[in-house]
Design a protein around this motif. Structure first.
Motif: not given
Length: 198
Positions: A76-104
């Motif tokens: 599980a940890e290996t999978v997350i490590a390999a997809n860390l940037s995708n997870i961060e991008n998903a969180a960032r995309d959600e913030l943008k969709a909410l009109g929020c410019d916080y860094p994540v």
């Protein structure tokens, strides 16, 4: 007489501590088999807390498929490590969709968690590996769950099955049995006391 009472009290405390050593060791083993999710809000404002929950939902949705094939915490940890940037991008995309410019920021960290209660599970305090997502300044209350075994993204029946598969029978008994709750608090206090001398 006072000396006798003090001696009896010290003896009692030592007996309690000594009896908890095996339990504390079992609790420590649980942290080796569990991978957690920790999301920290920008602040405690209602707005920021709501944003945190939206980011949580997005992260859980995008990570659900990632964990379907994981048969151990290490996988599980290996999978997350390999997809860390995708997870961060998903969180960032959600913030943008909410009109929020916080860094994540998404990262894997080994961090201390106090004893936590989740539905029908209790996880003892200790150092756990976790996917930590920090929104903005990270100054608000957090939200947490267990990603492996996938307690936070499964139904109650699936949670139970996955927990039984991931944990030894002794570990499973500890996290499911409410009778240990007082021991969790004593172990947590003991760990805090010991950390004062490190």
């Amino acid at each position: 007489m006072k000396l006798l009472i003090k001696s009896a009290c010290v003896s009692f405390v030592l007996v309690v501590i000594y009896s908890l050593i095996p339990f504390q060791a079992q609790c420590g083993n649980i942290s080796q088999d569990v991978f957690r999710l920790h999301i920290i809000a920008n602040s405690d404002s209602e707005y920021d807390q709501n944003i945190k929950l939206k980011v949580r939902d997005r992260v859980l949705a995008c990570s659900k498929e990632l964990f379907e094939g994981a048969n151990s915490k290490e996988e599980a940890e290996t999978v997350i490590a390999a997809n860390l940037s995708n997870i961060e991008n998903a969180a960032r995309d959600e913030l943008k969709a909410l009109g929020c410019d916080y860094p994540v920021k998404a990262e894997i960290k080994n961090m201390y968690f106090a004893t936590r209660y989740y539905d029908s599970y209790t996880l003892p305090s200790g150092m756990y590996d976790a996917l930590r997502i920090t929104i903005g300044s990270g100054g608000g209350h957090n939200w947490w769950c267990v990603m492996y075994p996938s307690i936070c993204i499964s139904s109650a029946v699936e949670q139970d099955e996955k927990a039984q598969q991931a944990l030894s029978s002794g570990e499973y008994e500890i996290v499911k049995n409410e009778k240990y709750q007082y021991k969790f608090k004593v172990v947590e206090l003991f760990e805090k006391l010991c950390s004062c001398f490190e």
